[in-house]
Design a protein around this motif. Sequence first.
Motif, PDB file in Angstrom:
ATOM      1  N   GLN A 198       0.812  -1.218   0.000  1.00  0.00           N
ATOM      2  CA  GLN A 198       0.000   0.000   0.000  1.00  0.00           C
ATOM      3  C   GLN A 198       0.852   1.279   0.000  1.00  0.00           C
ATOM      4  O   GLN A 198       0.328   2.366   0.172  1.00  0.00           O
ATOM      5  CB  GLN A 198      -0.932   0.022   1.225  1.00  0.00           C
ATOM      6  CG  GLN A 198      -2.070  -0.973   1.160  1.00  0.00           C
ATOM      7  CD  GLN A 198      -1.641  -2.395   1.475  1.00  0.00           C
ATOM      8  OE1 GLN A 198      -0.863  -2.625   2.411  1.00  0.00           O
ATOM      9  NE2 GLN A 198      -2.119  -3.350   0.697  1.00  0.00           N
ATOM     10  N   ILE A 199       2.145   1.167  -0.204  1.00  0.00           N
ATOM     11  CA  ILE A 199       2.988   2.354  -0.193  1.00  0.00           C
ATOM     12  C   ILE A 199       2.689   3.250  -1.398  1.00  0.00           C
ATOM     13  O   ILE A 199       2.153   2.801  -2.405  1.00  0.00           O
ATOM     14  CB  ILE A 199       4.487   1.975  -0.201  1.00  0.00           C
ATOM     15  CG1 ILE A 199       4.832   1.133  -1.431  1.00  0.00           C
ATOM     16  CG2 ILE A 199       4.884   1.284   1.086  1.00  0.00           C
ATOM     17  CD1 ILE A 199       6.314   0.890  -1.605  1.00  0.00           C
ATOM     18  N   ALA A 200       3.059   4.524  -1.266  1.00  0.00           N
ATOM     19  CA  ALA A 200       2.940   5.467  -2.387  1.00  0.00           C
ATOM     20  C   ALA A 200       4.342   5.924  -2.778  1.00  0.00           C
ATOM     21  O   ALA A 200       4.589   7.111  -2.983  1.00  0.00           O
ATOM     22  CB  ALA A 200       2.072   6.650  -1.975  1.00  0.00           C
ATOM     23  N   MET A 201       5.249   4.974  -2.866  1.00  0.00           N
ATOM     24  CA  MET A 201       6.653   5.247  -3.172  1.00  0.00           C
ATOM     25  C   MET A 201       6.994   4.706  -4.550  1.00  0.00           C
ATOM     26  O   MET A 201       6.651   3.564  -4.875  1.00  0.00           O
ATOM     27  CB  MET A 201       7.568   4.595  -2.133  1.00  0.00           C
ATOM     28  CG  MET A 201       7.345   5.076  -0.716  1.00  0.00           C
ATOM     29  SD  MET A 201       8.258   4.094   0.482  1.00  0.00           S
ATOM     30  CE  MET A 201       7.998   5.050   1.986  1.00  0.00           C
ATOM     31  N   THR A 202       7.664   5.501  -5.358  1.00  0.00           N
ATOM     32  CA  THR A 202       8.003   5.076  -6.715  1.00  0.00           C
ATOM     33  C   THR A 202       9.376   4.417  -6.752  1.00  0.00           C
ATOM     34  O   THR A 202      10.226   4.658  -5.885  1.00  0.00           O
ATOM     35  CB  THR A 202       7.959   6.279  -7.676  1.00  0.00           C
ATOM     36  OG1 THR A 202       8.708   7.358  -7.110  1.00  0.00           O
ATOM     37  CG2 THR A 202       6.528   6.737  -7.887  1.00  0.00           C
ATOM     38  N   PRO A 203       9.605   3.571  -7.752  1.00  0.00           N
ATOM     39  CA  PRO A 203      10.847   2.783  -7.793  1.00  0.00           C
ATOM     40  C   PRO A 203      12.119   3.625  -7.785  1.00  0.00           C
ATOM     41  O   PRO A 203      13.090   3.264  -7.120  1.00  0.00           O
ATOM     42  CB  PRO A 203      10.707   1.990  -9.099  1.00  0.00           C
ATOM     43  CG  PRO A 203       9.250   1.927  -9.381  1.00  0.00           C
ATOM     44  CD  PRO A 203       8.676   3.199  -8.845  1.00  0.00           C
ATOM     45  N   LYS A 204      12.125   4.722  -8.503  1.00  0.00           N
ATOM     46  CA  LYS A 204      13.339   5.548  -8.565  1.00  0.00           C
ATOM     47  C   LYS A 204      13.762   6.008  -7.182  1.00  0.00           C
ATOM     48  O   LYS A 204      14.940   5.881  -6.804  1.00  0.00           O
ATOM     49  CB  LYS A 204      13.103   6.760  -9.470  1.00  0.00           C
ATOM     50  CG  LYS A 204      14.311   7.703  -9.557  1.00  0.00           C
ATOM     51  CD  LYS A 204      13.989   8.939 -10.390  1.00  0.00           C
ATOM     52  CE  LYS A 204      15.203   9.853 -10.507  1.00  0.00           C
ATOM     53  NZ  LYS A 204      15.656  10.371  -9.199  1.00  0.00           N
ATOM     54  N   GLU A 205      12.811   6.540  -6.427  1.00  0.00           N
ATOM     55  CA  GLU A 205      13.129   7.061  -5.111  1.00  0.00           C
ATOM     56  C   GLU A 205      13.508   5.941  -4.137  1.00  0.00           C
ATOM     57  O   GLU A 205      14.409   6.107  -3.312  1.00  0.00           O
ATOM     58  CB  GLU A 205      11.937   7.855  -4.553  1.00  0.00           C
ATOM     59  CG  GLU A 205      11.800   9.258  -5.114  1.00  0.00           C
ATOM     60  CD  GLU A 205      11.384   9.306  -6.578  1.00  0.00           C
ATOM     61  OE1 GLU A 205      10.826   8.295  -7.074  1.00  0.00           O
ATOM     62  OE2 GLU A 205      11.604  10.338  -7.236  1.00  0.00           O
ATOM     63  N   LEU A 206      12.832   4.810  -4.237  1.00  0.00           N
ATOM     64  CA  LEU A 206      13.190   3.679  -3.374  1.00  0.00           C
ATOM     65  C   LEU A 206      14.573   3.142  -3.710  1.00  0.00           C
ATOM     66  O   LEU A 206      15.389   2.867  -2.822  1.00  0.00           O
ATOM     67  CB  LEU A 206      12.153   2.561  -3.507  1.00  0.00           C
ATOM     68  CG  LEU A 206      10.992   2.600  -2.519  1.00  0.00           C
ATOM     69  CD1 LEU A 206       9.955   1.553  -2.892  1.00  0.00           C
ATOM     70  CD2 LEU A 206      11.485   2.358  -1.094  1.00  0.00           C
ATOM     71  N   GLY A 207      14.852   3.010  -4.994  1.00  0.00           N
ATOM     72  CA  GLY A 207      16.140   2.465  -5.414  1.00  0.00           C
ATOM     73  C   GLY A 207      17.311   3.286  -4.912  1.00  0.00           C
ATOM     74  O   GLY A 207      18.379   2.745  -4.611  1.00  0.00           O
ATOM     75  N   GLU A 208      17.114   4.603  -4.802  1.00  0.00           N
ATOM     76  CA  GLU A 208      18.197   5.477  -4.332  1.00  0.00           C
ATOM     77  C   GLU A 208      18.643   5.129  -2.918  1.00  0.00           C
ATOM     78  O   GLU A 208      19.818   5.294  -2.572  1.00  0.00           O
ATOM     79  CB  GLU A 208      17.750   6.940  -4.386  1.00  0.00           C
ATOM     80  CG  GLU A 208      17.638   7.506  -5.781  1.00  0.00           C
ATOM     81  CD  GLU A 208      17.140   8.942  -5.759  1.00  0.00           C
ATOM     82  OE1 GLU A 208      17.948   9.846  -6.039  1.00  0.00           O
ATOM     83  OE2 GLU A 208      15.952   9.152  -5.470  1.00  0.00           O
TER      84      GLU A 208
END
Length: 436
Positions: A198-208
């Motif tokens: 249910q997160i609202a986090m996108t892959p780019k920001e998580l990958g960082e």
Amino acid sequence: MRHIAVVGTGPAGYYSAEAAQKLFGEDVSIDMIDRLPVPYGLIRFGVAPDHQSIKNVARRYEKVALSDNVRFVGNLTIGEDISIDELTDLYDAVILATGAPEDRALPIPGADLSGVLGSAAFVGWYNGHPDHSEVDPPLDGTHVVVIGNGNVALDVARILSKTSDEFSGSDIVLHAYEQLETANTEHVALLGRRGPHQIAMTPKELGELGRLERAAPRVDPNDLPEEGADALLEPGMRKSVTFLREFAAIPESFRVDKSVEIEFDFFAAPVRIEGDGKVEQVVVERTELDADLRSQGTGETYTIPASMVVTCIGYQTPPIEGVPFEHGRGRFANDEGRIMPGLYCVGWAKRGPTGTIGTNRPDGYAVVDLIAEDIGEGAGKTGRAGLDALLAERNVDVVTFRDWKKIEEAEADRAREGSPREKFIEIEEMIAARSR
């Protein structure tokens, strides 16, 4: 000739101006009004300073701004220098594109303790927003709690965890850069009421988070659903959850050399912030999801040490006198962008704080279509000439786009090595720079 005023010069405002240009051609005059002497709103003050590629969208807005029928009118405050009623008397259409720059309140005891900051204040502090230049975050402590499971929460965690060298190429303002350089942060806890799906986090920001020099993310494997359930997610979300699975699999041996831990605490709802005059700990209730995937408390509580709390739980649009407002949703009351005859809203001021920068483009084009239906060829209003006469009568000193370019040049000249600019953080400094 049609006369349109756009209040707010962030993405929603400039996409609306672009749409009006394309639809009306030369038969429109557009004034872009901002209370600050500098344009671009969210791009300048909201996008993380280490995400310069995202800020490059401002080049598109500049192309619009340099058109003959578009004008920037900075340092003009609605409600003080001029009223909404006066604007609607002068222009065929007034579009409110003011965004949602204010934090939603955290409705729990202790949220008013010293050391509890909203993300608008904290992000504004490190991005050089004049409203937040005096913020003094308590960075001498070791434990920070970030409440929220969206990209803003990730931005805050990442900025707190980076080394000085990792800010090379960013435009983080000097006072924040220097304070973060001496910060004692060792642990950042990201609290989310629901789970990984249910997160609202996108892959780019998580990958960082997985590529930081001195920090390592931590995810409890027990919080992750069965891996087969990921197949039901849309591709972007599936990729985000894949990163969470990778974080959960990081070996302890890798963490030994990391001085900062970023911990994802899922199924965790803050219920109280405690401390003697300043924040010292957060009381958290363990949650679970019901059949509709809504979080509900289990009654089980625990405490997390906290020297600072940053709430990333959403934003709201500030009300404007005379404009209907939905306080529960933190936006102007509107019907698909129409507020009342001659008055419209767009972007977060219309929808609430949802969607990305790009979401504002179709929103801007849609509101201009409504305006075309409503105003026809225009009603012979005075528009720009009328505004100039009124402001001259009141001795209001506005900033033009040419002035802004001088401010921008001055910021580039004063940049430290490796940074594209050093922003002025006081309005007086910005105005003074235009006379260089």
